[in-house]
Design a protein around this motif. Structure first.
Motif, short mmCIF file in Angstrom:
data_model
loop_
_atom_site.label_atom_id
_atom_site.label_comp_id
_atom_site.label_asym_id
_atom_site.label_seq_id
_atom_site.Cartn_x
_atom_site.Cartn_y
_atom_site.Cartn_z
N PHE A 88 -7.43 26.26 1.49
CA PHE A 88 -6.26 25.93 0.70
C PHE A 88 -5.51 27.23 0.39
N TYR A 89 -4.26 27.26 0.79
CA TYR A 89 -3.49 28.48 0.71
C TYR A 89 -2.52 28.43 -0.46
N ASP B 105 -10.86 28.86 -1.33
CA ASP B 105 -11.82 28.17 -0.49
C ASP B 105 -12.76 27.33 -1.33
N ARG B 106 -13.50 26.47 -0.68
CA ARG B 106 -14.49 25.68 -1.39
C ARG B 106 -15.66 26.55 -1.84
N ASP B 107 -16.12 26.32 -3.05
CA ASP B 107 -17.34 26.94 -3.53
C ASP B 107 -18.49 26.38 -2.68
N PRO B 108 -19.26 27.24 -1.99
CA PRO B 108 -20.31 26.73 -1.10
C PRO B 108 -21.34 25.85 -1.81
N GLU B 109 -21.69 26.18 -3.06
CA GLU B 109 -22.67 25.38 -3.78
C GLU B 109 -22.14 23.97 -4.02
N ILE B 110 -20.88 23.87 -4.45
CA ILE B 110 -20.29 22.55 -4.71
C ILE B 110 -20.10 21.79 -3.41
N ALA B 111 -19.66 22.48 -2.36
CA ALA B 111 -19.49 21.82 -1.07
C ALA B 111 -20.81 21.23 -0.57
N VAL C 155 -2.10 28.14 -18.10
CA VAL C 155 -3.01 29.22 -17.71
C VAL C 155 -4.43 28.67 -17.61
N GLN C 156 -5.14 29.07 -16.54
CA GLN C 156 -6.54 28.71 -16.33
C GLN C 156 -7.40 29.97 -16.29
N SER C 157 -8.61 29.90 -16.80
CA SER C 157 -9.60 30.95 -16.56
C SER C 157 -10.22 30.73 -15.19
N VAL C 158 -10.57 31.83 -14.52
CA VAL C 158 -11.18 31.76 -13.19
C VAL C 158 -12.49 32.53 -13.21
N GLY C 159 -13.59 31.88 -12.81
CA GLY C 159 -14.89 32.51 -12.80
C GLY C 159 -15.12 33.37 -11.57
N GLU C 160 -16.25 34.05 -11.54
CA GLU C 160 -16.58 34.96 -10.45
C GLU C 160 -16.63 34.24 -9.10
N ALA C 161 -17.05 32.97 -9.09
CA ALA C 161 -17.13 32.21 -7.85
C ALA C 161 -15.83 31.46 -7.55
N GLY C 162 -14.80 31.67 -8.37
CA GLY C 162 -13.51 31.03 -8.14
C GLY C 162 -13.31 29.70 -8.82
N TYR D 50 -5.89 18.06 -12.54
CA TYR D 50 -7.05 18.85 -12.14
C TYR D 50 -7.93 18.04 -11.19
N VAL D 51 -8.19 16.78 -11.56
CA VAL D 51 -9.03 15.90 -10.74
C VAL D 51 -8.44 15.76 -9.34
N LYS D 52 -7.14 15.62 -9.26
CA LYS D 52 -6.50 15.50 -7.95
C LYS D 52 -6.70 16.76 -7.11
N GLU D 53 -6.43 17.90 -7.69
CA GLU D 53 -6.53 19.15 -6.93
C GLU D 53 -7.96 19.41 -6.46
N ILE D 54 -8.92 19.29 -7.36
CA ILE D 54 -10.30 19.61 -7.01
C ILE D 54 -10.89 18.53 -6.11
N GLY D 55 -10.59 17.27 -6.39
CA GLY D 55 -11.11 16.19 -5.56
C GLY D 55 -10.65 16.30 -4.13
N GLU D 56 -9.38 16.57 -3.92
CA GLU D 56 -8.85 16.68 -2.56
C GLU D 56 -9.28 17.98 -1.89
N ARG D 57 -9.65 18.97 -2.67
CA ARG D 57 -10.15 20.22 -2.10
C ARG D 57 -11.50 20.02 -1.43
N TYR D 58 -12.35 19.20 -2.04
CA TYR D 58 -13.74 19.10 -1.60
C TYR D 58 -14.06 17.84 -0.79
N VAL D 59 -13.26 16.81 -0.89
CA VAL D 59 -13.60 15.54 -0.25
C VAL D 59 -12.55 15.21 0.80
N ASP D 60 -12.99 15.06 2.03
CA ASP D 60 -12.08 14.79 3.14
C ASP D 60 -11.66 13.32 3.16
N ASN D 61 -10.45 13.08 3.72
CA ASN D 61 -9.95 11.73 3.99
C ASN D 61 -9.86 10.89 2.72
N ILE D 62 -9.40 11.49 1.65
CA ILE D 62 -9.16 10.75 0.40
C ILE D 62 -7.99 11.38 -0.32
#
Length: 451
Positions: free
Chosen positions: A4-5, A25-31, A431-438, A269-281
Motif C-alpha cells: 500500500f503506497y 506493508d502488512r505486519d508479518p505477524e498479523i498477516a 493524528v495517529q501514533s505509529v508503533g515500531e512495527a508500523g 479505520y476498520v475499512k483501511e486495515i481490513g482491506e490491507r490484510y484481507v484479499d477480495n473483500i
C-alpha cells in the motif's frame, strides 16, 4: 503480498520539509494470523451451535445438550481450551445477572449470562480494551418461543463463530493492550446482555477504545433479488455521538465534525486495515448507526460513550431471519446452516482479527491534539503530545477534503507538531501514533488551540 503506497511528508519543527516515498506493508505477524482463520473451523462452530436445538434466551439452562445454558457452557469450554496456549493470559468465565420479567420480551425470572474471554495485555501501564462481540442467543418467528427448534446459523451463529475463531488464533499471541472476546445473551430480548456489559464497563471505568459487533455476517444473498455477493461487508457507524451530544454540540459545529464521531473514525479505520490484510473483500461504510427496524449490540456501547460499530453482510435474506423452519409456496424459510457461505464468513472474521490485532499492537492514541487558529493563514499548524503508553516510531497526520468519506493522505513525522502547506479551512485532519512495527492507533481529530 499486496503493498500500500502513500506519499509521506517528513516535517520538522523548523518548518523545513523532506518529501519521500515509502510503503505501508502488512505486519508479518498479523498477516500470518489472518491466514490462520479457517472456514472449516467456522463451519464446525456453527454446526455445534445449531445442534443445541434452540438458543433462545428464555430456553432451558439445565439441559446438558439443548438450550442457551448448554450453548454458553460449550463456548466457555472452547475459550478454556484456547487458554492453555496463552501462557495464562487468557481467562474466561460466564458473567451472569438475574433478570426479572419486564413486561416486554422476558416473562419469567432468568439468569442472563455473557461468555467472556479476556486476553490480558502485556503492558501493565496500558489499560486500553478492545472488544469483539457476537450474540449467542437466537429466535423463531415468536421471540417468546423457548421450546421449539431455532437453528440460528447466521443470526447470530456467524458472529459468535467469528468471536470464537479470533479468540483461538489471538490467544497464541501477546499484545500490549487487552482484547475481550464475548458472546452475549439477550440480544433478541432487547440487547439485554450488551446493555449489562456496557453499563458495567462505564461504571467500572473500562478504557474501551473500540467495540466490533458482528451480527448476521455469514451469508451472501438477499431475499428480494438474485444478487449473490461475498466480496463486500457493511460496517454501520453513527455520525453524531449519542452520548452527551448537547455537551459536544458547540465543538462539533465549530469544527464541522458532524461526520467525525468516534464510531465513524473507527469505521474508517476498520475499512483501511481490513482491506490491507484481507484479499477480495471491500468494507462498505454505511452512514447509519444500524438498519431500519433493527438494532444491534453495539448500540448500548455507543449510548454509553464508547466507539462501536456493527458488521453485517451486504445483502440480508429475511426468509432466513427470525423465521420458523418451514417451506411455503416453494420458499424455504429458516436460519439454516446450508444457507451460509463459509468462505465469506472467513474473510469477514479475518477483517475483525486484523483490526483487533493492529489496534492492540499499536501505541495509545496521541494526546492533546490541537489545531492553531490564532491567526488567518493558508497553513495548518498541528500540535500534540506523545501517547500515554507504547513505543512510538512516529505519527501519521491524516488529511482529507471536507467532502471526502475517507482519509486521502497519510503524512508521517517523528515530531509532535507540524506546519502543513494546506489550509485548515479546506481539509479535515487527524493524528495517529505509529508503533515500531508500523501499527497505527485510532486517529484523533484536533481540538482548537488559541481561541
Amino acid at each position: 503480498m499486496r503493498k500500500f503506497y502513500c506519499t509521506l511528508l517528513l516535517l520538522a519543527v523548523s518548518f523545513s520539509a523532506i518529501y519521500s516515498q515509502t510503503i505501508i506493508d502488512r505486519d508479518p505477524e498479523i498477516a500470518a494470523m489472518v491466514k490462520e482463520v479457517s472456514s472449516d473451523s467456522l463451519h464446525n462452530y456453527i454446526k455445534t451451535l445449531v445442534n443445541f436445538g434452540t438458543r433462545n434466551t428464555l430456553s432451558t439452562q439445565t439441559n446438558p445438550k439443548r438450550g442457551i445454558g448448554a450453548a454458553r457452557k460449550w463456548v466457555l469450554q472452547k475459550f478454556n481450551e484456547f487458554a492453555t496456549a496463552s501462557n495464562s493470559r487468557l481467562t474466561a468465565f460466564i458473567d451472569t445477572i438475574t433478570y426479572h420479567p419486564d413486561g416486554k420480551r422476558v416473562d419469567s425470572t432468568i439468569i442472563l449470562g455473557n461468555v467472556i474471554a479476556t486476553l490480558k495485555g502485556t503492558d501493565p501501564n496500558d489499560h486500553r480494551v478492545f472488544i469483539i462481540s457476537g450474540h449467542l442467543d437466537n429466535m423463531r418467528t415468536n421471540v417468546m418461543d423457548r421450546v421449539n427448534d431455532a437453528p440460528g446459523a447466521n443470526d447470530d451463529g456467524s458472529g459468535s463463530a467469528a468471536v470464537i475463531e479470533c479468540a483461538r488464533i489471538m490467544s497464541r499471541h501477546a499484545f500490549p493492550a487487552t482484547v475481550i472476546f464475548v458472546t452475549v445473551s439477550g440480544e433478541e430480548q432487547g440487547l439485554l446482555g450488551a446493555y449489562y456489559m456496557a453499563k458495567k464497563a462505564k461504571k467500572e471505568g473500562w478504557d474501551i477504545e473500540a467495540v466490533l459487533n458482528n451480527d448476521i455476517m455469514g451469508s451472501n444473498n438477499s431475499s428480494e433479488t438474485n444478487i449473490i455477493d461475498n466480496t463486500r461487508i457493511r460496517v454501520f457507524s453513527e455520525g453524531l455521538p449519542a452520548y452527551e451530544t448537547e455537551k459536544q454540540a458547540k465543538r462539533i459545529r465549530a469544527l464541522g465534525l458532524e461526520n467525525d464521531g468516534k464510531a465513524r473514525q473507527l469505521a474508517r479505520y476498520v475499512k483501511e486495515i481490513g482491506e490491507r490484510y484481507v484479499d477480495n473483500i471491500q468494507v462498505v461504510m454505511i452512514y447509519r448507526n444500524d438498519r431500519f427496524l433493527r438494532g444491534g449490540d453495539h448500540l448500548p456501547y455507543v449510548e454509553n460513550g464508547f466507539a462501536a460499530v456493527r458488521f453485517t453482510e451486504m445483502n440480508e435474506n429475511y426468509y432466513h431471519q427470525h423465521q420458523d423452519v418451514r417451506k411455503e409456496n416453494g420458499i424455504q424459510y429458516g436460519d439454516l446452516p446450508e444457507f451460509m457461505d463459509y468462505e465469506y464468513l472467513r474473510k469477514n472474521t479475518a477483517i475483525n482479527l486484523a483490526n483487533l490485532a493492529n489496534l492492540a499492537k499499536a501505541p495509545a492514541m496521541p494526546q492533546n491534539v490541537t489545531v492553531e487558529v490564532k491567526k488567518l493563514s493558508n497553513y495548518t499548524s498541528l500540535h500534540w503530545d506523545k501517547p500515554a503508553t507504547g513505543n512510538v516510531k512516529g505519527y501519521y497526520i491524516l488529511m482529507r477534503e471536507t467532502t471526502s468519506a475517507f482519509w486521502q493522505k497519510k503524512l508521517f513525522t517523528t515530531a509532535t507538531s507540524a506546519d502543513l502547506p494546506y489550509s485548515k479551512d479546506n481539509y479535515f485532519f487527524a493524528v495517529q501514533s505509529v508503533g515500531e512495527a508500523g501499527n497505527e492507533s485510532l486517529p484523533v481529530v484536533p481540538g482548537i488551540e488559541g481561541r
